[in-house]
Design a protein around this motif. Structure first.
Motif, PDB file in Angstrom:
ATOM      1  N   MET A 177     -34.951  -6.347 -21.072  1.00 33.74           N
ATOM      2  CA  MET A 177     -35.240  -5.547 -20.545  1.00 33.74           C
ATOM      3  C   MET A 177     -36.546  -5.778 -20.119  1.00 33.74           C
ATOM      4  O   MET A 177     -37.337  -5.652 -18.933  1.00 33.74           O
ATOM      5  CB  MET A 177     -34.864  -4.085 -20.355  1.00 33.74           C
ATOM      6  N   ASP A 201     -38.080  -1.203  -9.314  1.00 31.72           N
ATOM      7  CA  ASP A 201     -36.767  -1.857  -9.419  1.00 31.72           C
ATOM      8  C   ASP A 201     -35.774  -2.742  -7.893  1.00 31.72           C
ATOM      9  O   ASP A 201     -35.710  -3.744  -8.308  1.00 31.72           O
ATOM     10  CB  ASP A 201     -34.658  -1.576 -10.183  1.00 31.72           C
ATOM     11  N   SER A 247     -21.025  -7.717 -12.360  1.00 30.60           N
ATOM     12  CA  SER A 247     -19.729  -7.336 -12.465  1.00 30.60           C
ATOM     13  C   SER A 247     -20.095  -5.759 -11.237  1.00 30.60           C
ATOM     14  O   SER A 247     -19.199  -5.314 -10.396  1.00 30.60           O
ATOM     15  CB  SER A 247     -19.465  -5.906 -13.510  1.00 30.60           C
ATOM     16  N   ILE A 278     -16.969  -6.226 -22.640  1.00 29.92           N
ATOM     17  CA  ILE A 278     -18.164  -5.688 -22.386  1.00 29.92           C
ATOM     18  C   ILE A 278     -17.705  -6.198 -20.511  1.00 29.92           C
ATOM     19  O   ILE A 278     -17.366  -5.080 -19.569  1.00 29.92           O
ATOM     20  CB  ILE A 278     -19.392  -7.139 -21.439  1.00 29.92           C
ATOM     21  N   THR A 279     -16.055  -6.924 -20.741  1.00 27.86           N
ATOM     22  CA  THR A 279     -15.996  -6.543 -18.752  1.00 27.86           C
ATOM     23  C   THR A 279     -14.352  -5.525 -18.790  1.00 27.86           C
ATOM     24  O   THR A 279     -13.822  -5.125 -17.240  1.00 27.86           O
ATOM     25  CB  THR A 279     -15.391  -8.297 -18.465  1.00 27.86           C
ATOM     26  N   HIS A 296     -24.918  -2.256  -9.713  1.00 32.70           N
ATOM     27  CA  HIS A 296     -26.322  -1.662 -10.906  1.00 32.70           C
ATOM     28  C   HIS A 296     -26.064  -3.256 -11.575  1.00 32.70           C
ATOM     29  O   HIS A 296     -26.932  -2.659 -13.261  1.00 32.70           O
ATOM     30  CB  HIS A 296     -25.244  -0.554 -11.333  1.00 32.70           C
ATOM     31  N   GLN A 297     -25.648  -4.174 -12.106  1.00 38.85           N
ATOM     32  CA  GLN A 297     -25.902  -4.962 -12.897  1.00 38.85           C
ATOM     33  C   GLN A 297     -27.893  -5.224 -13.033  1.00 38.85           C
ATOM     34  O   GLN A 297     -27.936  -5.525 -12.669  1.00 38.85           O
ATOM     35  CB  GLN A 297     -25.324  -6.423 -12.749  1.00 38.85           C
ATOM     36  N   SER A 298     -27.695  -4.700 -14.447  1.00 39.14           N
ATOM     37  CA  SER A 298     -28.861  -4.691 -15.367  1.00 39.14           C
ATOM     38  C   SER A 298     -29.558  -6.018 -16.125  1.00 39.14           C
ATOM     39  O   SER A 298     -30.952  -6.370 -16.294  1.00 39.14           O
ATOM     40  CB  SER A 298     -29.383  -3.492 -15.534  1.00 39.14           C
ATOM     41  N   LYS A 299     -28.745  -6.630 -16.795  1.00 38.09           N
ATOM     42  CA  LYS A 299     -29.042  -7.699 -17.073  1.00 38.09           C
ATOM     43  C   LYS A 299     -27.405  -8.539 -17.534  1.00 38.09           C
ATOM     44  O   LYS A 299     -26.681  -8.145 -17.611  1.00 38.09           O
ATOM     45  CB  LYS A 299     -29.716  -7.761 -18.704  1.00 38.09           C
ATOM     46  N   LEU A 300     -27.793 -10.409 -18.309  1.00 40.07           N
ATOM     47  CA  LEU A 300     -26.488 -10.990 -18.240  1.00 40.07           C
ATOM     48  C   LEU A 300     -25.853 -10.942 -19.686  1.00 40.07           C
ATOM     49  O   LEU A 300     -27.229 -10.948 -20.726  1.00 40.07           O
ATOM     50  CB  LEU A 300     -27.049 -12.103 -17.290  1.00 40.07           C
ATOM     51  N   ARG A 312     -35.224  -6.735  -7.953  1.00 37.73           N
ATOM     52  CA  ARG A 312     -34.225  -6.855  -8.236  1.00 37.73           C
ATOM     53  C   ARG A 312     -34.199  -7.837  -6.392  1.00 37.73           C
ATOM     54  O   ARG A 312     -33.572  -8.939  -6.498  1.00 37.73           O
ATOM     55  CB  ARG A 312     -32.823  -5.356  -6.980  1.00 37.73           C
ATOM     56  N   THR A 349     -31.047 -13.394 -19.004  1.00 36.96           N
ATOM     57  CA  THR A 349     -30.480 -12.903 -20.286  1.00 36.96           C
ATOM     58  C   THR A 349     -31.201 -12.363 -21.325  1.00 36.96           C
ATOM     59  O   THR A 349     -31.629 -11.893 -22.272  1.00 36.96           O
ATOM     60  CB  THR A 349     -29.462 -14.021 -21.089  1.00 36.96           C
TER      61      THR A 349
END
Lengths: 684, 257, 211
Positions: free
Chosen positions: A282, A546, A315, A431-432, A318-322, A550, A279
């Motif tokens: 970036m 990246d 999701s 978001i979803t 591609h997810q970059s953050k939570l 990852r 959370t």
């Protein structure tokens, strides 16, 4: 990100059910480190705990006001801990330089904290006191924090509220015009001050404004879009090593700048992004702290990580953050997964009641969905590992469990649920793209805070003289687990009320001999930075930064996440070493050094995360016990609860860097409690 | 979107993006194609995908700002199809690709204001906002000199209004959207926040006069009350604050400031 | 800008009141026009009040135009690099028309002064009675004069609609949602009443209601 920590434990004498073990027999990490000399915190005064801070404040030497403007202070980071320190030291008359990687000091990630800030004001007259806040924090930290520090934190907590109110922070108020408090994290007193769900933002803006006021006054100079890449440690005439400055990169022009000072303060935040997905923002990174570690600052308890059970699941690749959602959702939502794996892809509303497994209610009938964070998080992981997770398949696994409000809506009505959770439901829907009033929410745990950090003494000074560390970047106050609404408290306590007093004792010896840019320590530090940058730009490999980040995140999350095992950690260390090797040979960073180059920025950060990741695994391997946010599968009760081993592990693990490819040295600082008795938590 | 066999397929998009190597070089629009964009992606994650693609092809990735990616830090901000932060009232990081259609062309530009010079591609310098705050966007109280928090009562309505105006994240969308390039909404929010509280009264006149002077000095335009700012504001700061700013300015002038 | 704008609003309201005297007949209208010139005598010289009003208006227009052009210039300098694509979301048509609409009104005022005050633009032969000058100006055979006036009233309505609201904002009268709604209503109301009131005269003449 602060949120409640459910605390329903009853106290049990720890020695009653913890078997006696010989620490030599269980040191899984012995092949990975060199044992070092024990360390002690030499700065905390002895005597009654409630007098230690006043004693220290009195004993800490003063700096003559006319000398202050001759003393240069560098502060890295402008979150709560950094901005508050910069403003306060500026007000005192020191010559402060404040650095941040963002485009403005106001953007530091303290801004994202939602819940609130604790303070022992006892406005509710409900039995709160400094001692109770101290007690709750030590206990919440699973008896792995230093009691003198925690007591001081509780002590100055009340000053923070006074200060922030005077600055115009719009805390929530009651109709009578006085400040409102809420109970947070299952503690039985209402001591949390809040500004709707944006407490961190309001506190940070307050500190930021105080900082900008000092900029206008000429005492503070801000350097935005500047990233610290090295600390300068130089010996003085007496042969004493001191932190004397930093090397930074101007992220716009690419220029490598040298900034010298009499003292350096790191307030550079936590390293949750070692997990790639967290959370954190970036840009949050460990580079400032890690560079200091490599120069001699000990890193303490790096494996202590707090994982939050109610985040929005990943999701896709591609997810970059939570994104975190308040844990209060668990008060009314019921957590379940399908009993049959075949149902996992189905519309949850079509799964009949008898085919649902409300696993928390089943396994923990007395606490049900309200079990503590770590238990809720691990249980969700087990369900998903077992193939019963829900939501989209990401790399072959569905990582999510349902948090269902159908019962609550049926019982309380949609309006009541909306009244309580409307904001969170809206955020989830945005978001979803799913409507949580109609279909169950999906949640999954995520990393959101690290308790570990650079080792500091009572004065917040690291093992490098002249290098102070505040806020999430240090290890000092939260032990193995942080209570909800305590991160903001610690950041501001350190910056407004602790550091300004302790740093003067160090600065009383200054100003130190002027350092020239031609000094070997400066030249070496600058050359090291330039060489590193040059290396990244000339590797000419094939993989993006990246992709390495990852992959590191996967390793950390899998083996050094919610549940850690000896085999897993050893495997992780091997994987990380291979990854590191590959990274330095095959990373692809385009662009130039003398321009705004975001890939280059990331490359340096990921390189440091990789090294940190290895140390975290070694630390986790060493600590063959479960405490707070650290769960070793080998150390649990028959019921799967965390089992602490106070006889073997009641110490701070402070790691010393030796050299690349060499084993780190472990220094142990024993934790002794004089004002509080160690208890084992129990949820039965 | 679902393919006939039920599996999800991604969107295909054409992106027109402003590329500018640095602050001093001229820039121009470039066209890129991205494929396999999931509707669950955030707008910035879609740009991450583009950048991975560019990196693989040996082209310089597009520079853009973002940090918290949860709508609170104010670091991100793009002009998307002519709207600040795009078609939804939120920050760019909280905009998701389900707001776009397969095959769509999306124009992406940086905030345009001479007071926000472009540093590279979509990255601008918003230091002007910090300098406006330096001119009085604070309450002068040194650490440790604060009185007991409960010594002053603040009516709940005032505290709530102050909070509403304090939610400004300083993203600059108001400036980007304003046909005049004015930062009045940003300034008004701070002036209203602090002016609504008893603690903020002592410096109230000085604050508005100095902040407005700095605002004009930075080269922002004047407000003509059109209202583009408030509709672009992700935190929905109302136009009230600009009126409050004007009122405070008038009062300050009456007091001879 | 707001203050000078309010001066104009006060003036056009008075002007409109005078114009509507047309419906009271030639005698009333001419007497009103004459009275304006003798108002305040002997304290004031002949046409004294008119000159005072003209002076105030002249100063106001200078102030109003100066402020407007300053804002216009600042706006241009504040964004020298334009957007490739820019959508207006909240802007009303009237707010977008303020600048060119204002220029249009300025040109109209000049035309109007040349037409009725200095009579440089003489469309209808020399007549001594103000009433006759008005009525003869808007006859169907000179329809284009009516068109010019009606277009100008359209521009005036637009200018007032945004101008009234904007003046309230600038004067700090609208710092909550309710007062903002009221200011917006006031803008629409004054726009309709003033532009409508003015338009009534040429329209009535054109349609032969007044002759």
């Amino acid at each position: 990100m602060t949120d409640s920590h459910s605390e329903f434990s009853s106290d049990v004498d720890s020695h009653a059910d913890a078997p006696t073990i010989d620490p030599d027999l269980i040191d899984d990490a012995i092949d990975y480190y060199t044992p070092g000399e024990p360390i002690v915190d030499a700065k905390a005064p002895t005597g009654p705990i409630d007098q230690r801070w006043s004693t220290r404040k009195f004993e800490a030497r003063l700096v003559n006001p006319s000398n202050r403007r001759k003393l240069d202070v560098i502060i890295v980071g402008t979150g709560l801990a950094g901005a508050s320190a910069a403003a306060t030291l500026g007000e005192a008359g020191y010559n402060v330089k404040s650095f941040c990687y963002q485009d403005s000091p106001r953007r530091a990630h303290s801004i994202a904290a939602q819940g609130g800030i604790n303070a022992a004001k006892n406005y509710k007259e409900d039995g709160d006191s400094v001692h109770r806040l101290f007690y709750d924090t030590v206990k919440g930290g699973d008896y792995r924090s230093r009691e003198s520090n925690v007591y001081r934190l509780a002590e100055v907590s009340t000053n923070i509220i006074d200060q922030c109110v005077a600055q115009g922070v719009p805390f929530a108020r009651e109709y009578g015009g006085l400040l409102d408090n809420r109970s947070f994290g299952g503690v039985q007193v209402s001591r949390t001050f809040y500004a709707r769900g944006q407490t961190g933002q309001q506190l940070l803006i307050g500190a930021y404004q105080a900082l900008e006021r000092q900029v206008a006054a000429g005492t503070v100079t801000t350097y935005t879009r500047h990233e610290m890449l090295e600390v300068i440690v130089a010996e003085d005439e007496a042969g004493q090593s001191r932190a004397r400055g930093i090397i930074v990169r101007d992220m716009v022009t690419g220029e490598i700048e040298t900034h010298l000072a009499d003292v350096v303060v790191l307030a550079s935040g936590g390293y949750g992004n070692v997990f790639y997905l967290s959370t954190n923002a970036m840009g949050c990174n460990v580079t400032a702290a890690w560079r200091a570690h490599r120069k001699g600052a000990y890193m303490a308890n790096p494996c202590y990580t707090q994982i939050h059970p109610t985040c929005i699941p990943v999701s896709g690749p591609h997810q970059s953050k939570l994104t975190l959602m308040s844990e209060s959702l668990r008060n009314d939502g019921r957590i379940w997964v399908p009993k049959n794996k075949a149902d996992c892809a189905k519309d949850p509303r079509e799964i009949p009641e008898e085919d649902r497994d409300y696993y928390l209610e089943r396994i923990y009938p007395s606490f049900g969905n309200l079990v503590p964070r770590d238990i809720a998080s691990r249980a969700a992981k087990y369900q998903c590992d077992d193939g019963r997770g829900v939501g989209p398949e990401v790399e072959g696994v569905r990582r999510g469990v349902y948090l269902d409000f159908a019962d609550a809506i049926g019982r309380l009505g949609r309006d009541a649920v909306e009244e309580k959770y409307g904001n969170l439901f809206d955020m989830y829907a945005r978001i979803t793209g799913e409507d949580p009033y109609e279909t169950p929410m999906r949640i999954y745990p995520a990393v959101h805070y690290v308790m570990g950090g650079l080792w500091v003494d009572y004065d917040l000074q690291s093992s490098i003289p002249g290098l102070f560390v505040t806020g999430e970047a240090n290890f000092s106050d939260h032990g193995a687990n942080r209570l909800g609404a305590s991160a903001l408290m610690q950041g501001l306590a350190d910056g407004y009320f602790v550091l300004p007093h302790t740093i003067r004792d160090y600065l009383a010896d200054g100003p130190f001999e002027k350092l020239e840019e031609s000094h070997p320590a400066v030249v070496e530090a600058k050359a090291a930075v330039e060489e590193r940058i040059n290396h990244f730009l000339t590797v000419g490999g094939t993989r993006s930064v990246d992709s390495y980040h990852r992959e590191l995140g996967h390793i950390m999350w899998e083996y050094c996440g919610m549940e850690r095992t000896e085999d897993g950690l050893k495997k992780a260390i091997d994987l990380i070493r291979t990854l590191k090797d590959d990274f330095y040979r095959n990373v692809k960073v385009l662009g130039t050094a003398d321009s705004l180059n975001q890939s280059l920025e990331k490359a340096g950060r990921v390189a440091d995360f990789i090294e940190l990741g290895e140390l975290m695994c070694i630390d986790a391997l060493n600590r063959r016990e479960s405490c707070g946010g650290h769960f070793r599968a080998e150390s649990q009760t028959e019921d799967g609860e965390a089992l602490r081993h106070d006889d073997a592990f009641a110490y701070v693990a402070a790691w010393e860097f030796v050299a690349d490819g060499e084993k780190p040295i472990l220094h142990k600082e024993d934790l002794t409690y004089t004002a509080i008795e160690m208890k084992q938590r129990s949820y039965k | 979107m679902s393919a006939p066999d039920g599996t999800k397929t991604g969107m295909k998009l054409t992106l027109n993006i402003w590329r500018q190597p640095d602050a001093t070089s001229p820039g121009k629009m470039h066209t890129y194609q991205v494929e396999d964009v999931s509707e669950d992606m955030s707008f910035l994650e879609m740009l991450d995908v583009l950048n991975e693609q560019l990196n693989a092809a040996g082209e310089d990735p597009v520079a853009f700002d973002s940090d918290c990616r949860e709508g609170i830090c104010g670091m991100c901000g793009l002009m998307i199809n002519g709207q600040a932060h795009g078609p939804v009232t939120t920050t760019t990081c909280q905009l998701h690709m389900r707001s776009f259609k397969d095959g769509e062309t999306i124009t992406i530009e940086p905030w345009r204001a001479d007071a926000f010079p472009v540093l590279k591609d979509l990255v601008v310098d918003r230091g002007a906002f910090d300098r406006i705050i330096q001119q009085g966007g604070y309450i002068s109280v040194n650490t440790g000199s604060a009185p007991e928090a409960h010594s002053v009562q603040v009516p709940k309505e005032d505290a709530d209004r102050a909070f509403d105006m304090a939610t400004c994240i300083g993203c600059g969308a108001c400036v980007a959207a304003c046909p005049n390039g004015s930062a009045s909404l940003f300034m008004g929010a701070k002036i209203t926040h602090l002016g609504q509280l008893p603690q903020g009264q002592a410096e109230r006149d000085k604050r508005v006069v100095n902040m407005v002077a700095q605002h004009d000095h930075e080269g922002f335009g004047g407000c003509t009350n059109i209202g583009e700012c408030t509709s672009a504001c992700p935190k929905e700061i109302p136009l009230d604050v600009i009126s409050q700013l004007n009122k405070d300015l008038r009062t300050a002038m009456k007091h001879g400031r | 800008m707001a203050v000078t704008g309010l001066v104009f609003i006060g003036y056009v309201l008075l002007h409109m009141y005078g114009n509507l005297k047309v419906f009271a007949g030639q005698e009333a209208f001419d007497e009103y026009a004459h009275h304006l010139r003798t108002f305040g005598e002997p304290m004031l010289p002949h046409e004294g009040l008119l000159w005072i009003i003209r002076a105030v208006l002249l100063l106001s227009i200078i102030g109003h135009a100066y402020a407007a052009f300053t804002l216009w210039g600042r706006a241009n300098r504040a964004r020298t690099q334009k957007y490739v694509v820019k959508k207006a979301v909240a802007a009303t048509l009237s707010s977008k028309m303020m600048r060119w609409g204002g220029v249009t009104l300025l040109l109209f005022v000049i035309f109007h002064l040349l037409h009725f005050t200095t009579r440089t633009i003489n469309v209808n032969g020399d007549k001594d009675s103000p009433y006759e000058r008005v009525v003869s100006s808007f006859q169907p055979e000179m329809w284009w004069v009516t068109v010019i006036y009606l277009l100008a009233m359209g521009a005036l309505a637009m200018h007032l609609r945004h101008g009234v609201w904007s003046a309230c904002q600038t004067l700090g009268l609208t710092n909550n949602a309710k007062s903002r709604a009221r200011a917006n209503f006031a803008g629409v109301f004054l726009a309709v009443v003033i532009a409508g009131g003015f338009a009534l005269v040429p329209l009535s003449i054109l349609l032969g209601i007044v002759d």
